[in-house]
Design an enzyme around this catalytic site. Structure first.
Site, PDB file in Angstrom:
ATOM      1  N   TYR A 151     -39.551 -10.321 -41.442  1.00 22.16           N
ATOM      2  CA  TYR A 151     -38.830 -11.681 -42.083  1.00 22.16           C
ATOM      3  C   TYR A 151     -39.415 -12.706 -41.645  1.00 22.16           C
ATOM      4  CZ  TYR A 151     -35.381 -14.550 -44.271  1.00 22.16           C
ATOM      5  OH  TYR A 151     -34.569 -15.497 -44.937  1.00 22.16           O
ATOM      6  N   ASP A 152     -39.059 -12.933 -40.293  1.00 21.38           N
ATOM      7  CA  ASP A 152     -39.626 -14.193 -39.538  1.00 21.38           C
ATOM      8  C   ASP A 152     -40.964 -14.342 -39.726  1.00 21.38           C
ATOM      9  OD1 ASP A 152     -36.984 -13.573 -38.829  1.00 21.38           O
ATOM     10  OD2 ASP A 152     -37.399 -13.673 -36.409  1.00 21.38           O
ATOM     11  N   GLU A 153     -41.749 -13.410 -39.257  1.00 17.90           N
ATOM     12  CA  GLU A 153     -43.264 -13.685 -39.443  1.00 17.90           C
ATOM     13  C   GLU A 153     -43.686 -13.643 -40.925  1.00 17.90           C
ATOM     14  OE1 GLU A 153     -44.887 -14.638 -36.880  1.00 17.90           O
ATOM     15  OE2 GLU A 153     -44.230 -13.665 -35.269  1.00 17.90           O
ATOM     16  N   ARG A 191     -24.329 -10.001 -44.473  1.00 14.59           N
ATOM     17  CA  ARG A 191     -24.243 -11.224 -43.570  1.00 14.59           C
ATOM     18  C   ARG A 191     -22.980 -11.555 -43.316  1.00 14.59           C
ATOM     19  NH1 ARG A 191     -28.333 -15.007 -47.345  1.00 14.59           N
ATOM     20  NH2 ARG A 191     -27.620 -13.508 -48.953  1.00 14.59           N
ATOM     21  N   ASN A 246     -19.265 -10.346 -44.615  1.00 13.33           N
ATOM     22  CA  ASN A 246     -18.438  -9.114 -43.829  1.00 13.33           C
ATOM     23  C   ASN A 246     -17.131  -9.649 -43.505  1.00 13.33           C
ATOM     24  OD1 ASN A 246     -20.792  -7.345 -44.126  1.00 13.33           O
ATOM     25  ND2 ASN A 246     -21.166  -7.268 -42.199  1.00 13.33           N
ATOM     26  N   GLN A 300     -22.807 -15.915 -29.734  1.00 12.53           N
ATOM     27  CA  GLN A 300     -24.041 -16.657 -30.275  1.00 12.53           C
ATOM     28  C   GLN A 300     -23.664 -17.500 -31.441  1.00 12.53           C
ATOM     29  OE1 GLN A 300     -22.872 -13.529 -30.905  1.00 12.53           O
ATOM     30  NE2 GLN A 300     -23.597 -12.484 -32.648  1.00 12.53           N
ATOM     31  N   ARG A 359     -23.889 -20.164 -34.968  1.00 18.43           N
ATOM     32  CA  ARG A 359     -24.537 -20.247 -36.294  1.00 18.43           C
ATOM     33  C   ARG A 359     -23.929 -21.544 -36.962  1.00 18.43           C
ATOM     34  NH1 ARG A 359     -27.269 -16.913 -34.344  1.00 18.43           N
ATOM     35  NH2 ARG A 359     -28.248 -15.061 -35.169  1.00 18.43           N
TER      36      ARG A 359
END
Ligand code: NAD
Ligand code: UDP
Length: 310
Positions: A143-145, A184, A188, A207, A209
């Site tokens: 996904y990121d790349e 996600r 959830n 973490q 967000r």
């Protein structure tokens, strides 16, 4: 205007289609229904200005349009990792195919990139000129790349073929029409809270967000598409930042749930912090989010309550 929306039957795409139709445009929605649903656009199917085409963007298609909002790609880690190679094909072949339409039809194209291009960011909050910290070989890399190379393709078609491009980097966005089993964090936690099940916090929940309500995001997208002399990339998101543990507690409090928190293993490469710097969006687009996380979550909880009742 005749506007193509790829991924138009998905969460963000369906809200965007609605908004574009309300403004009097013709909208062609292209979707393979991997994570999108016909139900998301059911209410506009009878609109004569709306066309729905079931098609996979990794296969070329010939269309005549004035603008392209290119959103097709699964966004939830569970879904984009389900078939990682397909996720890469969607971002690379799919983006080349959409850029091909833009080049031939001389259409302006906006690409929905992501905060994931910053990877596990060493700079906080993230500004557009930060190049990111992405693992090329991890489970999020497809996904990121994929998104990073799609940004590169956008810029190279712009430099080489003068294609009129726009790049937005979307930070975590939530709201009605997220799939209940989307995986996600917002869907959830809300579903778990409403069902009285354990709230699954991955890792210690330290973490962070930052969460943007869908209506704000769609407003930012449209402003970016309609801007002049600005390719981006531009960050679009709400800087209201929470640790995942704080967020779990907020949802428990808002829903009045008896759910307990259950700690689960942290998936690999899960970014430790994420918050958009939206100065550029303010300067170039006059945009900033107006819906607070509390208000946006209230609307989203209401939506899921109704969904669960059906
Ligand atoms: P979503 O999964 O609800 O929507 C994606 C849509 O694309 C779905 O309708 C899916 O069926 C369709 N699709 C996937 N692969 C396809 C293919 N090969 N051909 C045709 N259609 C295909 O996700 P979303 O949250 O609406 O995200 C939309 C876009 O925004 C994605 O590109 C995503 O990467 C980007 N984005 C979203 C967020 C967010 O928080 N929602 C954050 C960053 C970036
Ligand atoms: N997360 C969590 N429990 C869940 C789903 C997600 O703790 O049930 C965490 C996840 O590990 C990540 C954050 O919530 O740190 C956001 O996850 P999401 O999948 O929504 O988006 P992304 O990681 O792509 O930002």
């Amino acid at each position: 205007m005749r506007i193509l929306v790829t991924g138009g039957a998905g969460f963000l795409g369906s809200h965007l289609c609605e908004r574009l139709l309300a403004a009097g445009n013709e909208v062609i929605c292209l979707d393979n229904f991997f994570t999108g649903r016909k139900k998301n656009v059911q209410h506009v199917l009878n609109n004569p200005n709306f066309d729905l085409i079931r098609h996979d963007i990794t296969i070329p298609i010939l269309l005549e349009v004035d603008k392209i909002y290119h959103l097709a790609c699964p966004a939830s880690p569970i879904h984009y990792q389900y078939n990682a190679i397909k996720t890469i094909k969607t971002n690379v072949l799919g983006t080349i195919n959409m850029l091909g339409i833009a080049k031939r039809a001389k259409a302006r194209i906006l690409f929905a990139s992501t905060s994931e291009v910053y990877g596990d960011p060493a700079v906080h909050p993230q500004k557009e000129d930060y190049w990111g910290n992405v693992n090329t070989i991890g489970i999020r890399s497809c996904y990121d790349e994929g998104k990073r190379v799609a940004e590169t393709l956008m810029m190279d078609y712009h430099r080489q073929n003068k294609v009129d491009i726009k790049i937005i980097r979307i930070f975590n966005t939530y709201g009605p029409r997220m799939l209940p089993d989307d995986g996600r964090v917002v869907s959830n936690f809300i579903i778990q809270a409403l069902k009285g099940e354990d709230i699954t916090v991955y890792g210690k929940g330290s973490q962070t967000r930052s969460f943007c309500y869908v209506d704000d995001l769609v407003e930012g997208m449209v402003r970016m598409m309609d801007s002049e002399n600005f390719t981006g990339p531009v960050n679009l998101g709400n800087p209201e930042e929470y640790t995942i543990l704080e967020f779990a507690k907020k949802i428990i409090a808002m829903t009045g749930s008896k759910s307990k928190i259950a700690y689960k293993p942290l998936p690999s490469d899960d970014p430790r912090q994420r918050q958009p710097d939206i100065t550029l969006a303010g300067q170039k687009l006059g945009w900033k989010p107006v819906v607070s996380v509390t208000d946006g979550l209230t609307r989203t909880v209401e939506y899921f309550r109704k969904e669960l009742a059906v």
